[in-house]
Motif scaffolding. Structure first.
Motif, short mmCIF file in Angstrom:
data_model
loop_
_atom_site.label_atom_id
_atom_site.label_comp_id
_atom_site.label_asym_id
_atom_site.label_seq_id
_atom_site.Cartn_x
_atom_site.Cartn_y
_atom_site.Cartn_z
N ILE A 426 3.86 -132.01 -17.51
CA ILE A 426 2.49 -131.69 -17.11
C ILE A 426 2.44 -131.43 -15.61
O ILE A 426 1.91 -130.41 -15.15
N PHE A 427 3.02 -132.34 -14.82
CA PHE A 427 3.00 -132.18 -13.37
C PHE A 427 3.95 -131.06 -12.93
O PHE A 427 3.62 -130.29 -12.03
N PHE A 428 5.12 -130.97 -13.57
CA PHE A 428 6.04 -129.89 -13.24
C PHE A 428 5.43 -128.54 -13.57
O PHE A 428 5.65 -127.55 -12.87
N GLY A 429 4.63 -128.50 -14.63
CA GLY A 429 4.02 -127.26 -15.08
C GLY A 429 3.00 -126.67 -14.13
O GLY A 429 2.56 -125.53 -14.32
N ALA A 430 2.60 -127.44 -13.09
CA ALA A 430 1.71 -126.88 -12.08
C ALA A 430 2.42 -125.81 -11.25
O ALA A 430 1.77 -125.05 -10.51
N ASN A 431 3.76 -125.78 -11.33
CA ASN A 431 4.60 -124.72 -10.73
C ASN A 431 4.61 -124.71 -9.21
O ASN A 431 4.88 -123.69 -8.59
N PHE A 432 4.35 -125.85 -8.61
CA PHE A 432 4.47 -125.93 -7.16
C PHE A 432 5.92 -126.18 -6.74
O PHE A 432 6.27 -126.01 -5.57
#
Length: 467
Positions: A426-432
């Motif tokens: 979920i956090f990785f998926g923010a793509n920052f």
């Protein structure tokens, strides 16, 4: 690889073990149960179908194959610590449904969110407050923390697609994720895999730990990590934006839109505090932690904070009940059938002459970095906890120390990859962050956790009599 192929691999693993002659000292029941157990673990890792379905199939096979009686196969569902997890999932639903989790976070941000580093500490504080009642990292991180930090990144102008203030977004996202994982280490009820460790220890060694004891052992190293991690991430990532008055403005705006605290939020606060006090004072009133949680759930139902439909919709809670009940029960009977005693004797001979503390350090490193090939903390515990704990306890290591260290490090290992546990994508998926950067920073933070848990956690456990 198709689900059918993955399923056939699991069946093949179980069949191979089943038909290999049992070693001297291991009875046919124990060996047959081991075959089903290992095949089930393989199924949990490869997931040819949902793990709850795999658990049901495994449970059905036990009496059919003559390994256990029907009542024995179903005994795991009476385990009180599993019901503690189920009840705590309901608390998480209460925090989300009433909006109390968001209100706590926005209240803290409106007062202390004037810089990006402060925002990181505020999100850590918010997660710390909520964590004792949300044993699912996915529910807490994905349902409460992530939406808030995502709003904050938008408010400060961080955009992953255009690359604008991307390092600021990366810092805020990873630090919020780190808060979720660190809180999971501090509280017994902060992650379902902690309770799984505790239940396995009870079944295997006849020893378990209370909520307050876990907290006492973990709060000092946990606070050190809570304080150190955002600062280290700040230096590693070097966000473009240091001051963020937009965050305070956003939080005040969101609080304004939420309006005054509702009566249900106030009631939930009272239930929340009462349950926390009862958990912390379990040694005085001797009410089992699971029944404290069930009392809290009862109070939420009586006050209409939750209704029965909310309870039945908690698929994650009932899924945990099924697979954990089956798996913990199999692990317990592996011990009752004498397999763990045999295994401990074999392994103790291999490590003969090595001090248990040296063995503890070596095995904990292997245990932690094995997470590179696992995508679930519960699968990690199920695959490795029993074996590693058995070796260490047989060598003389205290059960409680082993339990806490292996429990905490399983959470800490979640940092290693972008698929470390349920909430990580979920956090990785923010793509920052790209995968390479995530793995690099995750390795550094994992090493920080290892150093703190061994360098501070072990001495703390020694002082309070757990080592």
């Amino acid at each position: 690889m198709s689900p059918l192929v993955r399923g056939l691999i699991c069946v093949a693993i179980g069949a191979i073990i089943w038909f290999i002659p049992a070693p001297a000292g291991v009875g046919p029941q124990a060996w047959g149960l081991l075959a089903v157990f290992i095949a089930t673990i393989a199924g949990f890792i490869l997931q040819p179908m949902p793990i709850g379905a795999i658990a049901i199939i495994a449970c059905a096979l036990l009496p059919v194959l003559g390994i256990m009686k029907a009542g024995e196969a179903l005994a795991g569902f009476s385990n009180t610590t599993i019901w503690l997890i189920v009840s705590a999932f309901m608390f998480a639903e209460g925090f989300i449904k009433t909006g109390l989790g968001k209100r706590i976070s926005y209240m803290l941000l409106s007062k202390f969110g004037s810089s990006t580093l402060r925002v990181a500490y505020v999100m850590s504080a918010a997660d710390f407050i909520i964590a004792p009642f949300t044993p699912s990292n996915t529910a807490r991180g994905g349902g409460i923390i992530y939406p808030i930090v995502r709003s904050v990144t938008a408010a400060v102008g961080a955009d992953a697609e255009t690359g604008k203030n991307k390092k600021t977004g990366a810092f805020l996202m990873f630090s919020a994720y780190a808060a979720v994982i660190t809180s999971a280490c501090i509280f017994l009820t902060g992650a379902s895999n902690n309770v799984l460790c505790n239940t396995l220890a009870q079944e295997m060694f006849g020893t378990s730990i209370g909520w307050g004891e876990w907290f006492m052992a973990c709060i000092i190293p946990g606070l050190i990590l809570t304080i150190a991690t955002p600062y280290i991430l700040y230096k590693l990532i070097n966000p473009e934006i240091q001051d963020s008055p937009e965050t305070m403005a956003l939080a005040k705006k969101e609080l304004g839109e939420m309006g005054a605290m509702s009566i249900k939020e106030k009631i939930l606060c009272v239930i929340f505090i009462a349950a926390l006090i009862m958990w912390a004072t379990g040694s005085i009133h001797h009410i089992d932690s699971a029944f404290v949680a069930l009392l809290g759930l009862s109070a939420m139902l009586l006050t209409k904070i939750l209704d029965w439909s909310d309870i039945t919709k908690q698929h994650g809670a009932w899924d945990v009940l099924v697979w954990m009940g089956v798996l913990v029960n199999m692990a317990a009977y592996l011990s009752k059938f004498g397999l763990m005693k045999w295994f401990a004797g074999v392994m103790a001979a291999q490590f003969a002459g090595m001090p248990w503390m040296t063995m503890l350090i070596i095995l904990c490193l292997v245990y932690t970095f094995a997470h590179y090939v696992l995508a679930s903390n519960s699968a990690h515990i199920m695959a490795l906890f029993a074996a590693f704990a058995t070796i260490l306890v047989a060598a003389g290591a205290p059960v409680l120390g082993v339990l806490i260290l292996l429990g905490a490090l399983c959470n800490s290992a979640s940092f290693l990859t972008h698929y470390g546990c349920g909430v990580t994508p979920i956090f990785f998926g923010a793509n920052f962050m790209g995968q390479g950067q995530w793995w690099k920073i995750g390795f550094i933070i994992t090493m920080l956790h290892i150093v703190v848990w061994m360098g501070v956690g072990l001495p703390v456990m020694k002082i309070i009599g757990m080592l």
